[in-house]
Design an enzyme around this catalytic site. Structure first.
Site, PDB file in Angstrom:
ATOM      1  CE1 TYR A 128      -6.508  -1.332   5.049  1.00 47.37           C
ATOM      2  CE2 TYR A 128      -5.434  -3.254   5.771  1.00 47.37           C
ATOM      3  CZ  TYR A 128      -6.679  -2.647   5.298  1.00 47.37           C
ATOM      4  OH  TYR A 128      -7.780  -3.175   5.514  1.00 47.37           O
ATOM      5  CG  MET A 182      -2.098  -0.935   1.114  1.00 47.94           C
ATOM      6  SD  MET A 182      -3.190  -0.829   2.408  1.00 47.94           S
ATOM      7  CE  MET A 182      -4.001   0.917   2.328  1.00 47.94           C
ATOM      8  CG  ASN A 183       1.611   5.465   1.243  1.00 48.85           C
ATOM      9  OD1 ASN A 183       1.357   6.214   0.204  1.00 48.85           O
ATOM     10  ND2 ASN A 183       2.053   5.837   2.272  1.00 48.85           N
ATOM     11  CB  ALA A 184       3.954   1.299  -3.384  1.00 47.65           C
ATOM     12  N   GLY A 185       2.494   3.984  -4.794  1.00 47.65           N
ATOM     13  CA  GLY A 185       2.501   4.683  -6.139  1.00 47.65           C
ATOM     14  C   GLY A 185       1.671   3.981  -7.124  1.00 47.65           C
ATOM     15  CB  CYS A 233      13.650  -0.669   8.804  1.00 52.89           C
ATOM     16  SG  CYS A 233      13.306  -1.912   7.614  1.00 52.89           S
ATOM     17  CG  ASP A 293      -6.039   1.610  -8.708  1.00 57.23           C
ATOM     18  OD1 ASP A 293      -6.342   2.618  -8.291  1.00 57.23           O
ATOM     19  OD2 ASP A 293      -4.806   1.057  -8.535  1.00 57.23           O
ATOM     20  CD  GLU A 294      -7.154   0.117  -4.979  1.00 61.18           C
ATOM     21  OE1 GLU A 294      -6.860   1.169  -4.971  1.00 61.18           O
ATOM     22  OE2 GLU A 294      -6.831  -1.034  -4.257  1.00 61.18           O
TER      23      GLU A 294
HETATM   24  N1  LIG Z   1       2.988  15.226  -0.519  1.00 63.59           N
HETATM   25  C1  LIG Z   1       3.670  14.159  -1.356  1.00 63.59           C
HETATM   26  N2  LIG Z   1       4.752  14.682  -2.221  1.00 63.59           N
HETATM   27  C2  LIG Z   1       5.260  13.739  -2.978  1.00 63.59           C
HETATM   28  N3  LIG Z   1       4.662  12.485  -3.111  1.00 63.59           N
HETATM   29  C3  LIG Z   1       3.795  12.103  -2.292  1.00 63.59           C
HETATM   30  C4  LIG Z   1       3.169  13.038  -1.409  1.00 63.59           C
HETATM   31  N4  LIG Z   1       2.221  12.047  -1.021  1.00 63.59           N
HETATM   32  C5  LIG Z   1       2.516  10.940  -1.391  1.00 63.59           C
HETATM   33  N5  LIG Z   1       3.267  10.886  -2.184  1.00 63.59           N
HETATM   34  C6  LIG Z   1       3.812   9.641  -3.075  1.00 63.59           C
HETATM   35  O1  LIG Z   1       2.615   8.990  -3.451  1.00 63.59           O
HETATM   36  C7  LIG Z   1       2.552   7.903  -2.965  1.00 63.59           C
HETATM   37  C8  LIG Z   1       1.423   6.987  -2.905  1.00 63.59           C
HETATM   38  O2  LIG Z   1       0.598   7.016  -4.140  1.00 63.59           O
HETATM   39  P1  LIG Z   1      -0.516   6.437  -4.454  1.00 63.59           P
HETATM   40  O3  LIG Z   1      -0.764   6.246  -5.886  1.00 63.59           O
HETATM   41  O4  LIG Z   1      -1.692   6.756  -3.457  1.00 63.59           O
HETATM   42  O5  LIG Z   1      -0.364   5.039  -3.894  1.00 63.59           O
HETATM   43  P2  LIG Z   1      -1.177   3.400  -3.878  1.00 63.59           P
HETATM   44  O6  LIG Z   1      -1.937   3.513  -4.775  1.00 63.59           O
HETATM   45  O7  LIG Z   1       0.038   2.430  -4.057  1.00 63.59           O
HETATM   46  O8  LIG Z   1      -1.698   3.456  -2.522  1.00 63.59           O
HETATM   47  C9  LIG Z   1       3.448   7.583  -1.677  1.00 63.59           C
HETATM   48  O9  LIG Z   1       4.384   6.362  -1.667  1.00 63.59           O
HETATM   49  C10 LIG Z   1       4.394   8.710  -2.070  1.00 63.59           C
HETATM   50  O10 LIG Z   1       5.510   8.318  -2.853  1.00 63.59           O
HETATM   51  C1  LIG Z   2      -3.922  -4.814   3.133  1.00 60.68           C
HETATM   52  C2  LIG Z   2      -5.381  -4.691   2.840  1.00 60.68           C
HETATM   53  C3  LIG Z   2      -5.590  -3.631   2.086  1.00 60.68           C
HETATM   54  N1  LIG Z   2      -7.143  -3.655   1.731  1.00 60.68           N
HETATM   55  C4  LIG Z   2      -7.517  -2.470   1.067  1.00 60.68           C
HETATM   56  C5  LIG Z   2      -7.340  -1.020   1.669  1.00 60.68           C
HETATM   57  C6  LIG Z   2      -7.458  -0.293   0.544  1.00 60.68           C
HETATM   58  O1  LIG Z   2      -8.934   0.086   0.297  1.00 60.68           O
HETATM   59  C7  LIG Z   2      -6.924  -1.059  -0.831  1.00 60.68           C
HETATM   60  C8  LIG Z   2      -5.452  -0.772  -1.045  1.00 60.68           C
HETATM   61  O2  LIG Z   2      -5.511   0.608  -1.393  1.00 60.68           O
HETATM   62  P1  LIG Z   2      -4.354   1.153  -1.922  1.00 60.68           P
HETATM   63  O3  LIG Z   2      -3.920   2.340  -1.208  1.00 60.68           O
HETATM   64  O4  LIG Z   2      -4.694   1.677  -3.572  1.00 60.68           O
HETATM   65  O5  LIG Z   2      -3.162   0.426  -2.099  1.00 60.68           O
HETATM   66  O6  LIG Z   2      -7.197  -2.326  -0.261  1.00 60.68           O
HETATM   67  C9  LIG Z   2      -7.905  -4.778   2.218  1.00 60.68           C
HETATM   68  O7  LIG Z   2      -9.305  -4.682   1.842  1.00 60.68           O
HETATM   69  N2  LIG Z   2      -7.288  -5.480   2.787  1.00 60.68           N
HETATM   70  C10 LIG Z   2      -6.055  -5.956   3.160  1.00 60.68           C
HETATM   71  O8  LIG Z   2      -5.923  -6.864   3.895  1.00 60.68           O
HETATM   72 ZN   LIG Z   3      11.307  -2.746   8.035  1.00 62.58          ZN
END
Ligand SMILES: Nc1ncnc2c1ncn2[C@@H]1O[C@H](COP(=O)(O)OP(=O)(O)O)[C@@H](O)[C@H]1O
Ligand SMILES: Cc1cn([C@H]2C[C@H](O)[C@@H](COP(=O)(O)O)O2)c(=O)[nH]c1=O
Ligand SMILES: [Zn+2]
Length: 191
Positions: A178, A11-14, A147, A87-88
């Site tokens: 998460y 999650m939160n990877a882009g 880390c 997506d998702e």
């Molecule tokens: N304010 C910010 N400035 C720059 N990059 C950001 C900012 N906020 C979030 N991000 C980047 O956006 C990423 C999350 O993007 P997102 O597409 O929402 O992720 P995912 O879909 O995998 O959950 C974060 O890992 C970070 O690299």
């Molecule tokens: C780990 C995990 C995630 N989910 C859900 C939570 C979010 O709605 C999406 C992933 O969102 P992203 O920020 O675009 O990666 O998946 C879930 O339902 N169950 C899980 O275990």
């Molecule tokens: Zn770690």
């Protein structure tokens, strides 16, 4: 030859950001795309692909029973699609993954899926497992644990930040629910 791609990450990877960038590149060149996202994932609104960066796009929301092949073929025969982006993708059913494979193989439309590999318990989502089995190309989008190691796991936490070890696989949430961790810290936190 069209391919089926699986872009996976914690999650939160882009993931959504990368999807939206890919979509823009097609549309900027006048090419038509079709976007899907999971109907359950309504964090930014139902049928919306939203990135934490603040960019978003509307998408066709899919449910468990949605026939993605029929939706895409209907659109394609109205006006050719250059690409389908999902997506998702972790919320796809295995049957829906095979529908997407058919679109790549038999209709000739590239399909790019973006999603998680594993859930809060470290188990594969069924749709992700099917994509890992069938996709032509597996691309890891990298992110980091607190880390500094690569984050590959997704810890579910409560309001106090404590690890949640039991519950439903599907629970929509964001950074408040998460935390992406490396395997070492995920195992330590869920032991
Ligand atoms: N304010 C910010 N400035 C720059 N990059 C950001 C900012 N906020 C979030 N991000 C980047 O956006 C990423 C999350 O993007 P997102 O597409 O929402 O992720 P995912 O879909 O995998 O959950 C974060 O890992 C970070 O690299
Ligand atoms: C780990 C995990 C995630 N989910 C859900 C939570 C979010 O709605 C999406 C992933 O969102 P992203 O920020 O675009 O990666 O998946 C879930 O339902 N169950 C899980 O275990
Ligand atoms: Zn770690």
């Amino acid at each position: 030859m069209a391919k089926l791609y699986f872009y996976y990450a914690s999650m939160n990877a882009g993931k959504s950001t990368t999807l939206l960038q890919a979509d823009f590149n097609y549309r900027e060149r006048g090419m038509r795309t079709l976007l899907f996202t999971a109907g359950i994932h309504d964090r930014g609104g139902k049928g919306v692909i939203d990135s934490r960066l603040g960019i978003s796009a509307t998408a066709v929301p899919f449910e468990e029973v949605t026939d993605l092949r029929r939706v895409a073929e209907d659109e394609h025969y109205k006006s050719p699609l250059a690409c389908i982006l999902v997506d998702e993708a972790q919320f796809l059913s295995p049957v829906q993954v095979r529908q997407l494979a058919h679109l790549a193989d038999e209709v000739g439309i590239p399909v790019l899926c973006y999603g998680l590999r594993t859930d809060f318990q470290g188990a594969l989502f069924p749709g992700s497992a099917e994509l890992l089995a069938l996709a032509d190309s597996l691309v890891e989008i990298k992110s980091v644990c607190e880390c500094g190691r690569k984050a590959t796991m997704n810890l579910r936490v409560d309001a106090e930040g404590n690890a949640v070890r039991q519950g439903e696989q599907r629970e929509v949430g964001g950074n408040e629910r998460y935390v992406a961790l490396c395997r070492r810290h995920f195992m330590q936190r869920t032991a």
